[in-house]
Structures are given as C-alpha cells and as structure tokens.
Design an enzyme around this catalytic site. Structure first.
Site, PDB file in Angstrom:
ATOM      1  N   ARG A   1     -22.138  25.101 -31.865  1.00  0.00           N
ATOM      2  CA  ARG A   1     -22.903  26.105 -32.626  1.00  0.00           C
ATOM      3  C   ARG A   1     -22.611  27.533 -32.115  1.00  0.00           C
ATOM      4  O   ARG A   1     -22.608  27.787 -30.913  1.00  0.00           O
ATOM      5  CB  ARG A   1     -24.402  25.798 -32.498  1.00  0.00           C
ATOM      6  N   VAL A   2     -22.389  28.431 -33.032  1.00  0.00           N
ATOM      7  CA  VAL A   2     -22.189  29.837 -32.689  1.00  0.00           C
ATOM      8  C   VAL A   2     -23.186  30.657 -33.502  1.00  0.00           C
ATOM      9  O   VAL A   2     -23.344  30.432 -34.703  1.00  0.00           O
ATOM     10  CB  VAL A   2     -20.735  30.282 -33.020  1.00  0.00           C
ATOM     11  N   GLY A   3     -23.864  31.580 -32.836  1.00  0.00           N
ATOM     12  CA  GLY A   3     -24.859  32.410 -33.529  1.00  0.00           C
ATOM     13  C   GLY A   3     -24.263  33.712 -34.027  1.00  0.00           C
ATOM     14  O   GLY A   3     -23.055  33.829 -34.262  1.00  0.00           O
ATOM     15  N   ASP A   4     -25.123  34.700 -34.180  1.00  0.00           N
ATOM     16  CA  ASP A   4     -24.705  35.984 -34.754  1.00  0.00           C
ATOM     17  C   ASP A   4     -24.031  36.915 -33.741  1.00  0.00           C
ATOM     18  O   ASP A   4     -23.307  37.826 -34.127  1.00  0.00           O
ATOM     19  CB  ASP A   4     -25.926  36.712 -35.318  1.00  0.00           C
TER      20      ASP A   4
ATOM     21  N   THR B   1     -30.769  40.844 -31.770  1.00  0.00           N
ATOM     22  CA  THR B   1     -31.211  39.654 -31.038  1.00  0.00           C
ATOM     23  C   THR B   1     -32.212  38.908 -31.898  1.00  0.00           C
ATOM     24  O   THR B   1     -33.010  39.518 -32.596  1.00  0.00           O
ATOM     25  CB  THR B   1     -31.843  40.004 -29.682  1.00  0.00           C
ATOM     26  N   GLY B   2     -32.142  37.595 -31.853  1.00  0.00           N
ATOM     27  CA  GLY B   2     -33.082  36.804 -32.647  1.00  0.00           C
ATOM     28  C   GLY B   2     -32.420  35.519 -33.096  1.00  0.00           C
ATOM     29  O   GLY B   2     -31.384  35.123 -32.547  1.00  0.00           O
TER      30      GLY B   2
ATOM     31  N   GLY C   1     -30.094  33.588 -34.745  1.00  0.00           N
ATOM     32  CA  GLY C   1     -28.788  34.019 -35.234  1.00  0.00           C
ATOM     33  C   GLY C   1     -28.427  33.606 -36.645  1.00  0.00           C
ATOM     34  O   GLY C   1     -27.779  34.365 -37.367  1.00  0.00           O
TER      35      GLY C   1
ATOM     36  N   THR D   1     -30.958  37.373 -25.462  1.00  0.00           N
ATOM     37  CA  THR D   1     -29.619  37.950 -25.582  1.00  0.00           C
ATOM     38  C   THR D   1     -29.655  39.413 -25.158  1.00  0.00           C
ATOM     39  O   THR D   1     -30.691  40.053 -25.278  1.00  0.00           O
ATOM     40  CB  THR D   1     -29.227  37.838 -27.077  1.00  0.00           C
TER      41      THR D   1
HETATM   42  N1  ASP Z   1     -28.992  35.815 -31.498  1.00  0.00           N
HETATM   43  C1  ASP Z   1     -28.694  34.824 -30.516  1.00  0.00           C
HETATM   44  C2  ASP Z   1     -28.136  33.605 -31.186  1.00  0.00           C
HETATM   45  O1  ASP Z   1     -28.624  33.210 -32.229  1.00  0.00           O
HETATM   46  C3  ASP Z   1     -29.875  34.420 -29.699  1.00  0.00           C
HETATM   47  C4  ASP Z   1     -30.633  35.550 -29.050  1.00  0.00           C
HETATM   48  O2  ASP Z   1     -30.774  36.624 -29.612  1.00  0.00           O
HETATM   49  O3  ASP Z   1     -31.135  35.333 -27.915  1.00  0.00           O
HETATM   50  O4  ASP Z   1     -27.238  33.003 -30.651  1.00  0.00           O
END
Ligand code: ASP
Length: 327
Positions: A220-223, A243-244, A246, A192
């Site tokens: 699905r939706v992340g952070d 990033t990480g 989510g 990300t």
């Molecule tokens: N944080 C993002 C998610 O969980 C993924 C990423 O950081 O690459 O959607």
C-alpha cells in the site's frame, strides 16, 4: 553633487535588500485525534521542541539566502530522525511488522519533482526523493529498485531495528487486535511530516515524508509520495504538504487542487486551502490537514481533525508552534 552621489550609491546598495522576497516556512508532524491530556508532558515537550528545531533549521537556511529546497530538506531530516513522528526512525509498522517509507519533494520554480515509495533502510527518505529529482530522469521510484538507486547515490542506510520503536510495535498490536479479517486500515491519528517554504528569490518548495499507515499491507502506498496528492509546489500558486488518510488525498488531488484554485481563480491561499480541507475533503469523509505557503510568504495550515502538529516562521520572522485546534 557629492550628496547626490552618496544618495545614489546608498539607493543602489539598499535596492537588492528591498526587492528581496520575504522568506517563510511551515512544517507539520501529522494531524488527528490529538486532545489535551492524550499526550504526556514529556511527549508534548519532545514534539514541540522537535517542531521548533526543524522550523528554525529551515528558516536559518532561508534567512542566509539559501534555497527553499534546502530549507525543506533540512527541516524534514530532523523530523525523520525524531522518533515521535511517523517518518524515518519511529515510522509506523506494516502488517508484517516491517518499515516501508515514502517521501516526495517538489521544486516550485521548475516543477521538477522526485519521490520514493515503499523503501526500507534509508535513514533519510527525503534525500532519496531529492536524488530522484536531481540525479535520475524519473519522478517516482518504488520498492527494491528505489533502495538500489539510493545505495548507488551513496545515501546512508540503517538496520531495520533502528527504525522500529516500542511505541509503534505496541500501536501495531493494538490495531491488529481490534481489526476484523478484512484488515482495513484504521487510523485516527497521523504523524507524517512535511515542510513548505519560500526563499528570497520567491521560489517555493514542498516536501513530505512518512511511514504510511499502521498495519498497511500489499505494498500500500498513500498520498505522501504522490505529486499532486500529498505534495505540490508551483511558483505561480503555492507549495503544499499534506497529512491524513492518504486514499482521500489521492482521490481528490488535494495538494494540486489547492494550488490550482490559487492559480486559476481569485482565491487567496487561505481560502483555497480552507475550502479543499474543510469542504472537499471533509464532505468526502477524509481526515487530515495541510500546510501551505505562497510566494508572498502567506502561510495557511487548515485541518479537519482535533489537532495537527505544526510550526511556522512567517515573513516577519515570527515563530509559532502549535498542536491543538485552539492553540
Ligand atoms: N498521509 C499518510 C498516508 O496516508 C499518513 C499520514 O499522514 O500520517 O500514508
């Protein structure tokens, strides 16, 4: 007398320059299992040069007196177009092999924010997020409605094929081959993109853009598009982009937690960011990192993974581009 007058004029002329806030920018292109030797020389060069170009584009705006909002958007659009990162072109693929993009932006001066989730075809989702903030009464738009809004704003759309790289198609095949029927998301490396900045007026901004996680399904939706989880900015504290994995960042309101610690406790930006990433997130079992900046231009970029693609230009104008923990 003339000398006194000259001194007075000189002082008034130099005052605005002295009272200008130092400008600074930090960007990330994801965190994860990034070890020396994992990347080819060509990949590493492409990543470092995209990070440099993005940091410099944002910094140019800041040093010319532009806003932190313009700076973070300028940095992110470059990374959205760069196929090496999981945002815009080169985003990871869903379970069905499609592209669903998320992005968000926040203005630390007003706490205005905008975000889109699960959009497709929009070349620069960060611009769609910004339009949600500036041209709609809402904060978060999702799915087909968000696409429709972006079209009504005249934003640029591309064919789905334009977003899909062979590298991401191969990554999806590999993830699906090693996963069981429960189809858990299994990712050990995130790419990300995000940017945080402070401008000459001391205004902070944060922005994040992503394709989410490989093999995601069911909408699905992340952070990343969640204000307070993947993105937060408040002039009274700091600006953060994450990033990480989510799900962990949402549960622990990571971006907001860092800003709240700065605002309500004596914690410095570095202490707050370090505690949330290396204690709260790590103890919860979440992988990833953040970039953060405060109104004085301090930058902090902690991560609990082996590496994080990152770059910054600090208050002294010093450019730093790094990938590995010991970079
Ligand atoms: N944080 C993002 C998610 O969980 C993924 C990423 O950081 O690459 O959607």
């Amino acid at each position: 007398m003339t000398r006194l007058l000259a001194l007075l004029i000189l002082t008034t002329m130099t005052l605005p320059a002295l009272s200008e806030n130092p400008v600074a920018i930090a960007i990330h292109g994801g965190a994860g299992t990034i070890e020396r030797g994992n990347l080819s020389e060509a990949q590493e060069t492409a990543i470092r040069s995209a990070l440099t170009e993005a940091a410099q584009a944002g910094h140019r705006i800041l040093s010319e007196g532009g806003t932190s909002l313009d700076a973070v958007v300028a940095a992110i659009v470059i990374l959205e177009d760069a196929p090496e990162f999981n945002a815009g072109r080169g985003a990871v693929l869903t379970h069905e092999g499609t592209v669903e993009l998320d992005a968000s932006i926040m203005d630390g001066a007003s706490l205005a924010a905008g975000a889109v989730a699960g959009v497709s075809g929009i070349r620069h989702p960060i611009e769609a997020a910004r339009r949600v903030m500036t041209d709609s009464p809402h904060v978060l738009l999702a799915g087909p409605g968000a696409n429709q809004f972006a079209r009504s704003q005249g934003l640029e759309f591309m064919d789905e094929d334009w977003f899909i790289t062979e590298f991401r198609a191969e990554q999806l095949r590999a993830v699906q081959a090693r996963q069981d029927a429960s189809m858990q998301l299994s990712e050990d490396w995130f790419s990300t993109v995000g940017a945080v900045a402070v401008d000459r007026h001391g205004n902070l901004a944060a922005a994040t853009s992503t394709g989410g996680m490989t093999n995601k399904r069911w909408g699905r939706v992340g952070d990343s598009p969640i204000i307070g989880a993947g993105t937060y900015a408040d002039n009274r504290a700091c600006a953060v982009s994450a990033t990480g994995h989510g799900e962990f960042f949402i549960r622990h309101a990571v971006a907001y937690d860092i800003c709240a610690r700065v605002r309500y406790t004596e914690a410095s930006l570095a202490d707050a960011a370090h505690t949330v990433v290396n204690q709260v997130l790590t103890e919860a079992g979440g992988d990833g990192g953040v970039i953060a900046v405060d109104p004085s231009g301090h930058i902090s970029m902690p991560f609990n993974t082996q590496g994080m693609y990152r770059a910054s230009i600090d208050a002294q104008g010093q450019l730093d581009v790094a990938i590995y923990a010991d970079d």
